[in-house]
Enzyme design. Structure first.
Site, PDB file in Angstrom:
ATOM      1  N   GLY A  10       0.799  -1.228   0.000  1.00  0.00           N
ATOM      2  CA  GLY A  10       0.000   0.000   0.000  1.00  0.00           C
ATOM      3  C   GLY A  10       0.828   1.272   0.000  1.00  0.00           C
ATOM      4  CB  THR A 126       4.267  -1.309   7.732  1.00  0.00           C
ATOM      5  OG1 THR A 126       3.157  -1.017   8.611  1.00  0.00           O
ATOM      6  CG2 THR A 126       5.478  -1.526   8.590  1.00  0.00           C
ATOM      7  CG  ASP A 128      -1.080  -0.011   9.674  1.00  0.00           C
ATOM      8  OD1 ASP A 128      -1.567   1.144   9.616  1.00  0.00           O
ATOM      9  OD2 ASP A 128      -1.590  -0.982   9.103  1.00  0.00           O
ATOM     10  CD  GLU A 222      -8.123   0.636   8.948  1.00  0.00           C
ATOM     11  OE1 GLU A 222      -8.990   0.751   8.074  1.00  0.00           O
ATOM     12  OE2 GLU A 222      -6.900   0.709   8.689  1.00  0.00           O
ATOM     13  CG  HIS A 272      -6.907   5.638   0.969  1.00  0.00           C
ATOM     14  ND1 HIS A 272      -7.807   4.790   1.559  1.00  0.00           N
ATOM     15  CD2 HIS A 272      -6.135   4.845   0.174  1.00  0.00           C
ATOM     16  CE1 HIS A 272      -7.611   3.559   1.137  1.00  0.00           C
ATOM     17  NE2 HIS A 272      -6.608   3.563   0.301  1.00  0.00           N
ATOM     18  CB  VAL A 273      -6.847  12.012   4.365  1.00  0.00           C
ATOM     19  CG1 VAL A 273      -6.117  13.215   4.926  1.00  0.00           C
ATOM     20  CG2 VAL A 273      -7.964  12.442   3.414  1.00  0.00           C
TER      21      VAL A 273
END
Lengths: 342, 342, 342, 342
Positions: A10, A126, A128, A222, A272-273
């Site tokens: 991503g 990543t 995250d 999320e 996605h911001v």
């Protein structure tokens, strides 16, 4: 020598900074030439090659995304995938490959290196921040900054009105973005995937916050989930990568808080911001240095390794070890931050 | 127990986040009460005390500056300074003191602790990031971000026009801000105090950059100096703290480059803009955790120690050791970054 | 003379700048004294008065929200509402009242002035920019800036991935924020409440955009609605102000686009982030000048008027006229912007 | 028809948005083709032409600078300049020319149109906002925003320390940027070129501000000058465009204030940072609409006109009229803002 470079997975601010660091040092100091493979592992699979030289990396440092494109293609799941990659590398006379990506991309890199002898160096990516073996990954600081700025703005409403404000941030399996942005933004509740939350406890914090004549701000990753029996009604469609799409814990929380406390709640979903736009200065520093050290690893022929941040140093660790387990939020750290809840 | 808190030295985004962290955890978890001393060491010297409780620290997390005020007063240089501090602490029934500050403030803290038995815990603060024993200090990331954003904007001019753009950033004795913002901003020359620069080399980089049909951006730390014989004409007035005021290396550089290369040059001097305003998310995270761990050190009666960042952990180190030497830019790191010069 | 000030309706960056402008000029130039009424019309109804002087307005210029608090209380709907307001004004010896607010607040102001002879001056406030008689209202530029920055960041993903990105912005009855941020952010589709959209046309634009090998960004005002027969399933709960709460056109659009085009779609819902935090420079300029001119209107005893922006001038218009109709997006302007769709 | 486009003069955020607006509408709605001339008037003089089509303008909306390059070349001062331009236009079959630029560029455009019958449409550009006939020019809002953010950050130091903070902003002949950013940033003194300042009055304001236990922030336009007899020692070198370079009013002010008041002063010089980087949402809106309306003027064969902003409308005015005189700050407006001085 000719070195291949690819980016997988991503979006993540800093990918271009890594590429630039690799190419600038590789060309200037070591005299290497570079082939960029487009769209992750699909690049060497289908021999989608582009030339990477110094003009190609000019001006890309502050730009989000990746000039090489990306994909989630996994050559291990494709017939003759490995063989085709080795053929492309041979045909293009690529003597070493730098793979920049997350768990999946690096997992492939580890196997290519360890089982098939392909000379690979990994760069962890990543947003995250959930990869073991490195203190931080680039992109994370940018995401935290964006989420924090959003929370900052919500405080105005929290001061003036009597509404609960819920902010849903990224983090499917690890709550790092929620934890950092929630702390930095002065949130009153932070919910992370590592620990199932009790909606009753959340409502108790919300209610106690109102007593201090201030509205609460709730930051929720999320991937956060309530305890069993308080289940979110999920929209379990599969996305195009075959991942289950869990949408709406933020919206669910807002409605549930309204129902249980009688207070209005409003939701912000950043989406996605958080993973687009220009990288923060920290992420550019980290990503650039990852690039510089990755090409050093190639020069040292130290393959099967991944660059990683330890304190202020860039070190090398075995790729396989680095991707062995997810780096989740330590319960002790979550508890440390919990002093600000309610 | 009653705990005193003070902040000393120059402005630095994150000071309020430290204070909030100390007070929130101290009150909620340990039941402590707090006395804030105003204006650094002048506070306990002159018993300028204010009450610090949870309402007092509400909403201060995103605010720059310090609600306690600051000064550069040094009690070691004041007659009976130590005795007066001990008297104030006794009178106010303050059982422990947390001193948040830089080299000077912590130097006093170390001596108070080691030689006079005052129960002190230190929190390191320097926007220049030049304190040993901690990977980073809060405020630094904010300053780097501000400088990087300014450099980003200059690239537009560098693309369109044929002007040399010089940016003077903070850093009297250490070039960390110049190095990080220069790298993150894609500068073509970075000059730091640790290494005297050769104006001829600078002009050579400038000239070579123009050949790539792009104008160069030169980032210079305020404390950077040319080699002997290329001396800056300085304005050596003393400021109110008795420091020599070296102004104008940026303006000097611009003029010297114009004179030597025949190219126009323009200067940006960011000045105090770099040390004001809201802290970055990273700095709020770091500063808050420093606060939480400082009060833990008080609870553990682990005095004479300073909190510090090591990787992602907050650790404790002896204050004296931490302030023993300035943390300057390692020549190897400067050379690593040098791949982008010219 | 003593002048009353109140702020009504929803959050809007710039309210504090208006208050500061009124008080600074009123005190310094005209020698007035000020009474702030808290929480909109509830203030004079229940005599919730606070002192407003120069120290009270220090430092509030860059702060979002309102130091006077707000509410949606409507005295016309409350028994003896007008009489109670007149009693409070008499008791507090308030000789003129400045009401800062939107359609509802100004509607009350107009009737108080025109029918009951209360000396009122109005200052228009609506983040949606939908008040007639003024070119712009403060807060709008800030909201557009925040939405534009979010859209900017989404372009990274639009470049790298093949996902439709939907951004839901404020605007129940007027599409100004969607139109301005959509244009400024380079969106490919902009949907506004003034014109029902055809989901088939939206999908056609989406599909054509993908053919240009770039993913589309769709900006949708929260009040935008599809044509009859393409109806959104709404969550028609009433919020605490009795307004119908239409949530989710963004989420609905994303799902409908996925279903119809087979492309993945992701949603960003900015929510209250758009109306909080520090006002933009333009909004501070406009709001401050509104304040300065409102107090001039009081001095001129020009009651029943509202300040308004015309070009670069601040003018006065009858309050009643200004609130007579909603300022919606002109179809010709929407068509002008439409050149960028698809 | 084939339409030529050029950009002249200094950097200004929004130039690319104008170009994109022209090309998108011209191609899609009117079927025009476009030729971009590089580097201002040098383009048609030396026939430096590039193709401008829809792919060429993709992604340029948020980018500062101009994809066409710029220069200050004046064809009226070059032998046969006009004839050579007409020859290029004829040779390239360019039927109309859109010139985007400031006073100088538009002055040439006016004469080309009025005296030589070249079909020209003008688009006004000046970051200083000093062109008559238009309410605002694009780039100005961006510059004001950058300067305001810098001033915001200085307030932290102003609160904590006892230093005078001087900020030098752009504005050689008109003080619009100083006035708007100074007001929006809450400056205590604003000095503009339109009105010579009295250094004694400045020091009186500075001193009175300190009495309110807060340090003053002084915003000074680069072209501001003290009264006769208080003269700045200037560095009157000529820059490469033949303009007198007046550097250092900010630094001069700081030193003079220190000398006269005994207070320390520090200077920030923003320089080119103000004119680079991404345009604000307002500037993108304005610039895009200027582009859309400029191509409409071409279609209407309404040559010799310039697009301009009046309120929220884009109108057309004769180029010659628009550049006839500089739009400076009205003394009444300066006095209005003066309520915040001291």
């Amino acid at each position: 020598m000719r070195v291949g470079v690819l980016t997988g997975g991503g979006d993540c601010p800093g990918l271009n900074a890594v590429i630039r660091g690799i190419v600038r040092k590789g060309v200037q100091e070591y005299g290497y030439e570079f082939t960029g493979f487009r769209d992750g592992w699909r690049g060497p699979l289908e021999n989608r090659a582009v030339r990477l030289d110094i003009p190609a990396v000019r001006g890309i440092l502050p730009r989000g995304g990746t000039i090489l494109g990306s994909s989630r293609t996994n050559p291990l799941k494709i017939e003759n995938g490995i063989r085709r990659i080795k053929e492309t590398l041979a045909k293009e006379e690529v003597g070493a490959l730098i793979a920049i990506g997350g768990e999946d991309t690096l997992g492939v890199a580890a196997r290519l290196s360890d089982e098939y002898g392909v000379p690979v160096v990994g760069v962890p990516k990543t947003i995250d921040n959930d990869l073991s073996a490195t203190d931080y990954t680039f992109g994370f600081d940018t995401a935290v900054g964006i989420a924090t700025e959003a929370i900052d703005r919500l405080h105005t409403t929290a001061e003036s009105h009597m509404r609960v404000l819920v902010v849903e941030v990224m983090g499917r399996h690890a709550g790092w973005i929620a934890l950092h942005s929630g702390l930095a933004g002065g949130a009153n509740v932070i919910l992370i995937p590592e620990q199932r939350f009790d909606i009753e406890q959340v409502c108790a914090w919300v209610t106690s916050r109102f007593r201090a004549s201030y509205a609460p701000i709730v930051v929720v990753a999320e991937g956060a989930m309530p305890k069993d029996g308080q289940m979110v009604v999920k929209d379990e469609s599969l996305d195009s990568f075959g991942h289950v799409r869990l949408s709406g814990v933020g919206e669910w929380l807002a409605k549930e808080i309204e129902r249980r406390t009688g207070k209005e709640a409003r939701t912000t979903v950043l989406g996605h911001v958080q993973r687009g736009g220009t990288p923060s200065a920290f992420d550019r520093w980290l990503a650039t240095r990852f690039g510089l050290h990755a090409i050093d690893a190639v020069r040292d022929r130290d393959f099967g390794k991944m660059v990683a941040l330890r304190g202020t140093d860039i070190v090398r660790v075995p790729i396989a070890e680095a991707t062995a387990r997810l780096k989740t939020v330590d319960p002790a750290l979550y508890e440390e931050v919990g002093v600000f809840f309610g």
